[in-house]
Design a protein around this motif. Sequence first.
Motif, mmCIF file in Angstrom:
data_model
loop_
_atom_site.group_PDB
_atom_site.id
_atom_site.type_symbol
_atom_site.label_atom_id
_atom_site.label_comp_id
_atom_site.label_asym_id
_atom_site.label_seq_id
_atom_site.Cartn_x
_atom_site.Cartn_y
_atom_site.Cartn_z
ATOM 1 N N SER A 40 -1.496 5.678 9.388
ATOM 2 C CA SER A 40 -1.706 7.113 9.210
ATOM 3 C C SER A 40 -2.879 7.600 10.056
ATOM 4 C CB SER A 40 -1.926 7.443 7.737
ATOM 5 O OG SER A 40 -3.057 6.791 7.251
ATOM 6 N N ASN A 197 -2.974 -0.534 -2.561
ATOM 7 C CA ASN A 197 -1.601 -0.512 -3.066
ATOM 8 C C ASN A 197 -1.508 -0.537 -4.586
ATOM 9 O OD1 ASN A 197 0.341 -0.156 -1.168
ATOM 10 N ND2 ASN A 197 0.204 -2.249 -0.404
ATOM 11 N N THR A 199 -1.054 0.235 -8.416
ATOM 12 C CA THR A 199 -0.240 1.244 -9.074
ATOM 13 C C THR A 199 -0.966 1.859 -10.259
ATOM 14 O OG1 THR A 199 0.780 -0.535 -10.289
ATOM 15 C CG2 THR A 199 1.983 0.295 -8.412
ATOM 16 N N GLY A 222 -7.061 8.324 2.907
ATOM 17 C CA GLY A 222 -5.651 8.690 2.872
ATOM 18 C C GLY A 222 -5.112 8.907 1.475
ATOM 19 N N THR A 223 -3.801 8.854 1.346
ATOM 20 C CA THR A 223 -3.164 9.164 0.078
ATOM 21 C C THR A 223 -3.517 8.222 -1.080
ATOM 22 O OG1 THR A 223 -1.250 8.186 1.114
ATOM 23 C CG2 THR A 223 -1.229 10.551 0.840
ATOM 24 N N PRO A 224 -3.906 6.955 -0.841
ATOM 25 C CA PRO A 224 -4.283 6.131 -2.002
ATOM 26 C C PRO A 224 -5.483 6.697 -2.760
ATOM 27 C CG PRO A 224 -3.932 4.753 -0.098
ATOM 28 C CD PRO A 224 -3.896 6.160 0.391
ATOM 29 N N LEU A 227 -4.920 8.474 -6.451
ATOM 30 C CA LEU A 227 -4.757 7.786 -7.740
ATOM 31 C C LEU A 227 -5.984 7.851 -8.646
ATOM 32 C CD1 LEU A 227 -2.760 6.156 -9.454
ATOM 33 C CD2 LEU A 227 -3.604 4.095 -8.340
ATOM 34 N N LYS A 230 -6.413 11.439 -9.942
ATOM 35 C CA LYS A 230 -5.347 11.780 -10.890
ATOM 36 C C LYS A 230 -5.624 11.136 -12.246
ATOM 37 C CE LYS A 230 -0.350 11.050 -11.474
ATOM 38 N NZ LYS A 230 -0.195 9.954 -12.431
ATOM 39 N N ASN A 249 -6.196 14.652 5.510
ATOM 40 C CA ASN A 249 -4.945 14.972 6.202
ATOM 41 C C ASN A 249 -3.982 15.652 5.238
ATOM 42 O OD1 ASN A 249 -3.886 12.924 4.645
ATOM 43 N ND2 ASN A 249 -3.643 11.487 6.316
ATOM 44 N N ASP A 251 -1.145 14.919 4.212
ATOM 45 C CA ASP A 251 -0.429 14.082 3.247
ATOM 46 C C ASP A 251 -1.191 13.934 1.937
ATOM 47 O OD1 ASP A 251 1.973 13.072 4.719
ATOM 48 O OD2 ASP A 251 0.405 12.558 6.139
ATOM 49 N N ARG A 254 -0.374 16.914 0.041
ATOM 50 C CA ARG A 254 1.023 16.893 -0.385
ATOM 51 C C ARG A 254 1.212 15.947 -1.573
ATOM 52 N NH1 ARG A 254 4.415 13.068 0.563
ATOM 53 N NH2 ARG A 254 3.297 12.211 2.330
ATOM 54 N N VAL A 255 0.696 14.720 -1.438
ATOM 55 C CA VAL A 255 0.869 13.744 -2.514
ATOM 56 C C VAL A 255 0.038 14.139 -3.735
ATOM 57 C CG1 VAL A 255 0.433 11.365 -3.187
ATOM 58 C CG2 VAL A 255 1.476 11.858 -0.993
ATOM 59 N N GLY A 256 -1.180 14.627 -3.473
ATOM 60 C CA GLY A 256 -2.082 14.932 -4.575
ATOM 61 C C GLY A 256 -1.649 16.141 -5.383
ATOM 62 N N ASP A 259 -3.182 17.627 -8.750
ATOM 63 C CA ASP A 259 -4.124 16.630 -9.246
ATOM 64 C C ASP A 259 -5.413 16.581 -8.440
ATOM 65 O OD1 ASP A 259 -2.507 15.770 -11.315
ATOM 66 O OD2 ASP A 259 -1.381 14.435 -9.997
ATOM 67 N N ALA B 177 4.056 6.364 7.590
ATOM 68 C CA ALA B 177 2.986 5.535 7.034
ATOM 69 C C ALA B 177 2.436 6.099 5.733
ATOM 70 C CB ALA B 177 1.864 5.411 8.049
ATOM 71 N N GLU B 178 2.696 7.360 5.463
ATOM 72 C CA GLU B 178 2.058 7.972 4.305
ATOM 73 C C GLU B 178 2.861 7.755 3.029
ATOM 74 O OE1 GLU B 178 -0.690 8.952 3.608
ATOM 75 O OE2 GLU B 178 -1.619 9.116 5.570
ATOM 76 N N ARG B 181 4.980 10.579 -3.846
ATOM 77 C CA ARG B 181 5.114 10.503 -5.288
ATOM 78 C C ARG B 181 6.270 11.394 -5.664
ATOM 79 N NH1 ARG B 181 -0.349 12.196 -7.654
ATOM 80 N NH2 ARG B 181 0.865 13.534 -8.988
ATOM 81 N N THR B 271 2.528 6.743 -9.643
ATOM 82 C CA THR B 271 1.605 6.306 -8.609
ATOM 83 C C THR B 271 2.193 6.606 -7.237
ATOM 84 O OG1 THR B 271 0.382 4.435 -7.756
ATOM 85 C CG2 THR B 271 2.563 3.980 -8.584
ATOM 86 N N TYR B 274 4.039 3.465 -0.996
ATOM 87 C CA TYR B 274 4.085 3.427 0.454
ATOM 88 C C TYR B 274 5.219 2.533 0.900
ATOM 89 C CZ TYR B 274 -0.434 5.351 -0.307
ATOM 90 O OH TYR B 274 -1.434 6.165 -0.737
#
Lengths: 384, 349
Positions: A40, A197, A199, A222-224, A227, A230, A249, A251, A254-256, A259, B177-178, B181, B271, B274
């Motif tokens: 990313s 990674n 969960t 990044g997106t991790p 978590l 959240k 970024n 993403d 977007r993912v968050g 949260d 890569a991103e 959820r 969660t 990826y």
Amino acid sequence: MSRKTLIAALLPLATGLAAVPAWADINVGVSLAATGPAASLGIPEKNSIALLPTTVAGQKVNYIVLDDATDSTTAVKNIKKLISENKVDLVIGSSTTPSSLAMMDVAVENETPMISMAGSAIVVEPMDAKRHWVFKSAQNDAHMATAIVEHMTNNNVHSVAFIGFADAYGQGWFKEFAKIAEARKIKIVANESYQRNDTSVTGQTLKILAAKPDAVLVGAAGTPAVLPQKTLKEKGYKGAIYQTHGVANADFLRVGGKDVEGALLPVGPMMVAEQLPNDNPVKKSALEYVKKYEGVHGKGSISSFGGHAWDAGVLLSNAIPAALKKAQPGTKEFRKALRDAIEGSKNLPAAHGIFNMTPQDHQGFDQRARVMVKVENGTWKLIK
Amino acid sequence: MDLQILLLLGQDGLTNGAIYALLALALVLVFAVTRVIFLPQGEFVAYGALTLAAIQAGKLPGTVWLAVILGIAVVLIDGGLALKSGNLKRLPRIVLGNLGLPLVLLGLISGLEAEALAALALPLQILLTLGIVVPLGPLLYRLVFQPIAEASSLVLLIVAVALHMTLIGLGLVFFGAEGFRTQPFSDGALEIGPLLLQHQTLWILFASAALIAVLYVLFERTVYGKALRATALNRTGARLMGISTTMAGKLSLGLAAFIGALSGVLVSPMTTLYYDSGFLIGLKGFVGAIIGGLASYPVAALGAVLVGLLESYSSFYASAFKEVIVFTLIIPVLVWRSLTSHHVEEEEE
């Protein structure tokens, strides 16, 4: 000499002749993490390299981009190949600190200047004979950590819990942050780590909640990084949550989603270029890059990492005219002149800040290279 | 540490453990039937989650193309073999069986507008996801493992590693890569005493329990399940009884893909997943499966739940050493296993 050995002896000569282009071209080798865990970072960097000017001061510039798959061994292979086969005058790379450190030795051995896009200060500090050839276009983590601590002191935060990646990024951030926070009398009440990674971070979160900190700093990229924030919110944490610039970024937003609303973080000014006041010295150069990138990849597609690749290009383009006066591309003298010219960059506006290189500082940014932003309604909002 | 924290950690560990348990069951199943230590199991988790995420974003997931391309490859190989042996009657079945579902789904998804696709009811989206990912199992078995079904387990393991790498690489190409959820099955939470249970947690526990029950019925009551068990017990014997080991292999990988994809769909609202997330999840399921000696389903499932709990509690006490603690568990288990069980050398050709 048998015919076979004759051919073997002549072959590299012949291919070598074919591979070396007309002497006027400047060749720039790029090694970045287009795949692997840091993809990313590498992908927007690769996209930005494609936007760099192909003619500078009347000379054609060729960019040879290789993927190192976020692997330092591959990065070393790449830079060896770029130097021996493509006869590059300068190397840009890599996206991550470990790969950049590994590439450094090869660059120095061959007296080729190198511009890294990695975050950690150890790429250019402490200055020694090796780092003489190495520059860095991305802000040091310390730049960013001071911005966070400053914001914390201004907002009466006295105790902080840290949760970060169990790797160089998280550890590096903790070290930088702890150093500065201690000087400003901010107490660190918990230090937890998790994997990119993972969960679930319930255990770490509960421990942080038990320590009752005024604020939490998430040292992840990044997106991790979504978590922990959240989970903290889910478990009813009400204090401020700080993130690092590694999350800057689209993403992450977007993912968050909702949260990550309210997250506070330092970023390079280009991330909020349009919101900058008009007298901000970085605004013009940052907007130039943002417009170019979004013109190709769509609105909201920018990330700070692409900006680092662009800024490496800015350093290069600015140095080429001076270097051309001293020597021809493809020669040892040109590489040295290029290095000297980059080190001489003064008041050079780029997407992330203003470069002022010195023989001691090969990063060159100051506090103009970061601003604090808050996530509001799914966008980055500049905190005035 | 008070009771509430203890309970919260336990609940977290159980939720993760339930997913690991499903994967452990799939690993035991595939190993028993085909002797493959199925490392790519985790990729099905990631593919399932990311395919669903792509559908919810109104995009055509790359996995559909993978299914279509694998289907074409199988049709070409099997069709070629059928033609060679003059067995033309089998052709329609080969084409339909391998290429039918992927092509229908490809047509269906690319036929829908992006908004319509994103607005589909969640159960339909999940069905689509399963429809895309599950056929990958049998297709991969046909292409990758069937030709070397009689090779030693070491060769099978090496091929499984290669397949794992390939699928991870393809995952990066398909999904980027991103991470993603997906939307939760239902929002909200249930309060039981001091515990606040997210609905998604309940879904995971419920779905895992249901799936384990279904698997039990499948193995105990149906002909296919019994055929799988027979193959697992004795390949040659099963073949002599007229059970096709090829069919058993395809079926077991299909089940593994189903379990993997479903696990992915279940965890993805909790969660961010990826393209390479599956590996670690699969590996923890593998630790569970090892505890069960890669043979016992109940012990494997319990072992996996234990892994989940251990992970949860160690993340509280020593978060930096969480993975170390979880994976170190495998050493005493292996020592204990090798001391207590009678070891049989595998027959090599």
